[in-house]
Design a protein around this motif. Structure first.
Motif, mmCIF file in Angstrom:
data_model
loop_
_atom_site.group_PDB
_atom_site.id
_atom_site.type_symbol
_atom_site.label_atom_id
_atom_site.label_comp_id
_atom_site.label_asym_id
_atom_site.label_seq_id
_atom_site.Cartn_x
_atom_site.Cartn_y
_atom_site.Cartn_z
ATOM 1 N N TRP A 342 37.593 36.597 37.812
ATOM 2 C CA TRP A 342 39.051 36.547 37.697
ATOM 3 C C TRP A 342 39.617 36.089 39.028
ATOM 4 N N LYS A 343 40.634 35.214 38.981
ATOM 5 C CA LYS A 343 41.287 34.721 40.192
ATOM 6 C C LYS A 343 42.776 35.029 40.118
ATOM 7 N N GLY A 344 43.319 35.443 41.223
ATOM 8 C CA GLY A 344 44.743 35.742 41.269
ATOM 9 C C GLY A 344 45.173 36.085 42.688
ATOM 10 N N GLU A 345 46.325 36.746 42.794
ATOM 11 C CA GLU A 345 46.849 37.183 44.086
ATOM 12 C C GLU A 345 47.166 38.668 44.009
ATOM 13 N N SER A 346 46.961 39.370 45.113
ATOM 14 C CA SER A 346 47.211 40.805 45.176
ATOM 15 C C SER A 346 47.870 41.135 46.510
ATOM 16 N N THR A 347 48.295 42.397 46.609
ATOM 17 C CA THR A 347 48.893 42.897 47.852
ATOM 18 C C THR A 347 48.117 44.125 48.298
ATOM 19 N N LEU A 348 47.532 44.058 49.500
ATOM 20 C CA LEU A 348 46.814 45.197 50.065
ATOM 21 C C LEU A 348 47.757 46.012 50.949
ATOM 22 N N VAL A 349 47.543 47.314 50.950
ATOM 23 C CA VAL A 349 48.268 48.204 51.872
ATOM 24 C C VAL A 349 47.253 48.675 52.911
ATOM 25 N N VAL A 350 47.385 48.188 54.147
ATOM 26 C CA VAL A 350 46.409 48.472 55.187
ATOM 27 C C VAL A 350 46.956 49.560 56.109
ATOM 28 N N THR A 351 46.232 49.779 57.195
ATOM 29 C CA THR A 351 46.590 50.837 58.139
ATOM 30 C C THR A 351 48.027 50.692 58.622
ATOM 31 N N GLY A 352 48.750 51.817 58.625
ATOM 32 C CA GLY A 352 50.149 51.808 59.048
ATOM 33 C C GLY A 352 51.108 51.446 57.941
ATOM 34 N N GLY A 353 50.617 51.294 56.707
ATOM 35 C CA GLY A 353 51.484 50.969 55.583
ATOM 36 C C GLY A 353 51.866 49.509 55.502
ATOM 37 N N ARG A 354 51.286 48.663 56.353
ATOM 38 C CA ARG A 354 51.616 47.238 56.336
ATOM 39 C C ARG A 354 51.042 46.591 55.079
ATOM 40 N N GLU A 355 51.839 45.751 54.425
ATOM 41 C CA GLU A 355 51.395 45.060 53.220
ATOM 42 C C GLU A 355 50.858 43.683 53.594
ATOM 43 N N LEU A 356 49.755 43.320 52.938
ATOM 44 C CA LEU A 356 49.074 42.073 53.252
ATOM 45 C C LEU A 356 48.880 41.279 51.964
ATOM 46 N N GLU A 357 49.445 40.067 51.922
ATOM 47 C CA GLU A 357 49.277 39.202 50.752
ATOM 48 C C GLU A 357 47.893 38.542 50.809
ATOM 49 N N ILE A 358 47.164 38.597 49.684
ATOM 50 C CA ILE A 358 45.805 38.045 49.665
ATOM 51 C C ILE A 358 45.598 37.223 48.404
ATOM 52 N N SER A 359 44.743 36.200 48.501
ATOM 53 C CA SER A 359 44.192 35.574 47.295
ATOM 54 C C SER A 359 42.958 36.386 46.914
ATOM 55 N N HIS A 360 42.768 36.620 45.639
ATOM 56 C CA HIS A 360 41.797 37.625 45.198
ATOM 57 C C HIS A 360 40.887 37.037 44.118
ATOM 58 N N ILE A 361 39.584 37.123 44.334
ATOM 59 C CA ILE A 361 38.588 36.732 43.325
ATOM 60 C C ILE A 361 37.741 37.959 43.016
ATOM 61 N N ILE A 362 37.682 38.339 41.740
ATOM 62 C CA ILE A 362 36.860 39.474 41.306
ATOM 63 C C ILE A 362 35.684 38.923 40.494
ATOM 64 N N LEU A 363 34.485 39.317 40.860
ATOM 65 C CA LEU A 363 33.267 38.915 40.148
ATOM 66 C C LEU A 363 32.628 40.145 39.527
ATOM 67 N N TYR A 364 32.105 39.981 38.309
ATOM 68 C CA TYR A 364 31.398 41.085 37.651
ATOM 69 C C TYR A 364 29.908 40.781 37.632
ATOM 70 N N TYR A 374 28.516 46.389 38.253
ATOM 71 C CA TYR A 374 29.410 46.619 39.382
ATOM 72 C C TYR A 374 30.225 45.348 39.649
ATOM 73 N N TYR A 375 31.216 45.472 40.523
ATOM 74 C CA TYR A 375 32.132 44.374 40.824
ATOM 75 C C TYR A 375 32.067 44.032 42.310
ATOM 76 N N SER A 376 32.461 42.807 42.600
ATOM 77 C CA SER A 376 32.661 42.418 44.004
ATOM 78 C C SER A 376 33.972 41.647 44.097
ATOM 79 N N SER A 377 34.677 41.836 45.207
ATOM 80 C CA SER A 377 35.947 41.148 45.446
ATOM 81 C C SER A 377 35.841 40.325 46.723
ATOM 82 N N VAL A 378 36.295 39.094 46.648
ATOM 83 C CA VAL A 378 36.397 38.221 47.819
ATOM 84 C C VAL A 378 37.881 37.937 48.017
ATOM 85 N N MET A 379 38.418 38.365 49.166
ATOM 86 C CA MET A 379 39.854 38.284 49.415
ATOM 87 C C MET A 379 40.121 37.500 50.697
#
Length: 627
Positions: A342-364, A374-379
């Protein structure tokens, strides 16, 4: 060959040909006949699908013969087929064994081979698998028979009933192998041995070795017993030592192979891990419950994890913002499990509550029988890219607004200037009409210059307005037939073509393209009109052709006119750029600029090839409908 040798043996009363030895019972004539039939059936199936009915007839005959033998042995009266095949004067017994009678074990093995051949001719989903199963059962049953002979165990080859002949067992070994091979390397059981996978290599090494050791050890025992000594303990010890030596040699070879395989896999694993650790992309592996199994260095650094910090207490679902988590769970994971990725875009919440826009690939990744998938994500961090995209969108909106302002300004200027210009022109015309006969020659010439300049300015203002609107309208493209468009353009130019005796040649069956009909018609009309206008003293000849050019269709318009010098190839597409004076050729110098805007609005480009006094070729590209 065994079947033919058996029939020769029975006909010439040399039965050792049918048994390979005077100490073993010979193959029965009915067995030899059945071997010939099933060999013919297998050969027919392998070489010709046209005569599959022959295979089915042979299968039916073999089944009938085998069932008849089994019924007869069971005490149920059947057809006396074997009595018809035995030569007159044949001995009725071989010791205590009925001579020339098919063993029920033989009949059972023929039934297995019949079923294998029958399913081999079918095209159903499980036909090949079923054929392979019957072939494998026949193969291992035959091995049991041969082991019984080689290790002198009559129980294994039919001691309590009519024994199966040794030559018959050898025949079934070859026949079952032939059926397995005919089933194909992609079907059961050969697919287990096919390919470069480790278990396939091990099966190719160990299974034939095991069968060889079992059979060769038995044959070696018989050889030692008949030629050298009869001490059973010594014979068994000698055979065991030989087997140990062979197994040791093969084990050493296979262990080296297995070790090399493991080393290669480990080296590949280290190489891939070093790449994943070195990349700036964020990589994580996790199970279906969200428990992390691995974070690479980039992700660990982003989350500020310690090198030895345990991942057991974490859950990757806590890394995503609320909206992204919902898409991750409801769309990303199910689609990846179904389609593999699956390919798409997501938002990560990292240390300090900062939001990070990422392109996201999920492999099964599929699991084995003992572990779940199991799954693997490449961001990848696309925050800066998103910021640039936002800036570009803002600039594009500003440019669009400026273009609209410029268009409105040009329209207003053209409209506002046209009114006083028409008034100046009108009064000049009235003045010229009223004073024409009283003006001297120089004054009349000045009046002509003033009127000509006013008319040219009016034409330039109209063309400028036309240029400003070309390619700026919000137009929905559709399929356009180039043949129809060119035909309309030629009809519009009818008077000019008739006056100049121009010859316009159009390549037939030009394709459909993606565009706006009216603008494309203006494009062809301008280019064909220029070809006629700039023909010099020659009779204009215009040729329109097209060729496929990948995602585009390239159109070329060739003429025999005055041509263009190479240094002006780019200037001619500029606004108001004229290569000739108004007295030589009329026009405002905007026509080719309009053509350029139309072509670029259709996603193509336009260029010219020409030589002075040798004509010109204008090329331009247009998108195909499916692009």
């Amino acid at each position: 060959m065994l079947s033919v040798a058996t029939w020769v043996a029975w006909l010439t009363d040399t039965l050792w040909l049918a048994s390979l030895s005077n100490t073993y019972i010979p193959m029965a004539p009915l067995s030899a006949t059945c071997f010939l039939l099933i060999t013919a059936g297998l050969t027919t199936h392998y070489h010709s699908r046209k005569y599959q009915w022959v295979v089915l007839v042979i299968v039916a005959l073999l089944g009938l013969f085998s069932i008849n033998v089994l019924l007869t042995v069971s005490g149920i009266p059947g057809f006396a087929i074997e009595d018809k095949l035995l030569p007159n004067g044949s001995a009725p017994m071989f010791g205590l064994v009925p001579l020339g009678r098919m063993s029920p074990i033989t009949a059972f093995l023929f039934l297995l081979c019949c079923f294998a051949l029958l399913f081999l001719t079918r095209t159903g989903k499980w036909s090949r698998v079923t054929s392979g199963i019957f072939s494998v059962i026949a193969f291992f049953s035959t091995l049991i028979v041969l082991v019984g002979y080689l290790y002198n165990t009559p129980l294994l080859y039919g001691q309590t009933t009519i024994p199966i002949a040794l030559t018959t067992g050898i025949g079934f070994l070859a026949l079952s192998l032939g059926l397995i091979i005919a089933n194909g390397v992609r079907s059961f059981p050969l697919f287990l041995f096919y390919g470069e996978r480790t278990y396939a290599r091990l099966l190719r090494g160990f299974l034939p070795l095991t069968a060889f050791l079992v059979l060769s050890s038995g044959a070696f025992q018989i050889y030692l017993r008949n030629r050298f000594f009869s001490n059973e303990a010594l014979i068994i010890s000698t055979v065991a030592i030989g087997a140990i030596i062979i197994v040791t040699i093969v084990t050493v070879y296979l262990s080296r192979f297995i070790s090399a395989q493991i080393d290669r896999v480990e080296a590949e694993k280290r190489r891939l891990l070093s790449i994943i650790e070195a990349t700036l992309d964020l990589v994580m592996i996790y199970n279906a419950h969200g428990a992390p199994l691995y974070f690479n260095k980039s992700l660990s650094a982003l989350l500020k994890l310690q090198p030895n910090q345990s991942l057991n207490a974490m859950n990757i679902k806590n890394l995503f913002a609320e909206n992204s988590l919902r898409e991750f769970e409801q769309t990303g994971l199910p689609v990846a499990k179904k389609d593999g990725a699956w390919k798409g875009e997501s938002t990560l919440v990292v240390t300090g509550g900062r939001e990070l826009e990422i392109s996201h690939i999920i492999l099964y990744h599929e699991g084995t029988n003992k572990e779940e998938g199991y799954y693997s994500s490449v961001m990848r961090d696309i925050s800066e890219l998103k910021a640039y995209q936002y800036k570009i969108e803002v600039v594009n909106k500003q440019l669009q607004a400026k273009n609209e302002e410029i268009e409105e300004f040009v329209y207003a200027v053209s409209h506002d200037l046209s009114e006083p210009l028409r008034m100046v022109t009108g009064f000049l015309q009235l003045t010229d009409k009223k004073l024409h006969h009283t003006l001297d020659k120089d004054t009349r010439q000045y009046m002509d210059f003033a009127l000509g300049g006013a008319r040219r300015m009016d034409t330039m203002l109209k063309d400028l307005l036309d240029l400003s609107r070309t390619g700026t309208q919000q137009i929905k493209f559709s399929r356009c037939d180039l043949n129809t468009i060119i035909k309309e353009a030629v009809e519009n130019l009818g008077p000019a073509i008739k006056q100049s005796n121009a010859v316009v040649t159009i390549q037939p069956n030009l394709p459909e393209i993606n565009g706006y009909h009216s603008n494309l018609m203006r494009l062809f009309q301008n280019l064909i009109g220029n070809a006629i206008k700039y023909s010099g003293d020659r009779t204009p000849e215009v040729t329109i052709t097209g060729v496929d050019s990948g995602p585009y269709y390239q159109v070329s318009i060739r003429d025999n006119g005055i041509g263009i010098a190479p240094e002006f190839y780019h200037d001619i597409f500029k606004v108001f750029k004229r290569l000739h004076t108004a007295s030589e050729y009329s026009g405002s110098g905007i026509g080719l600029a309009v053509c350029k805007k139309i072509v670029e609005a259709h996603g193509g480009r336009i260029w010219v090839e020409s030589e002075k006094d040798k004509g010109s070729i204008f090329h331009f590209t247009l998108l195909k409908p499916d692009q």
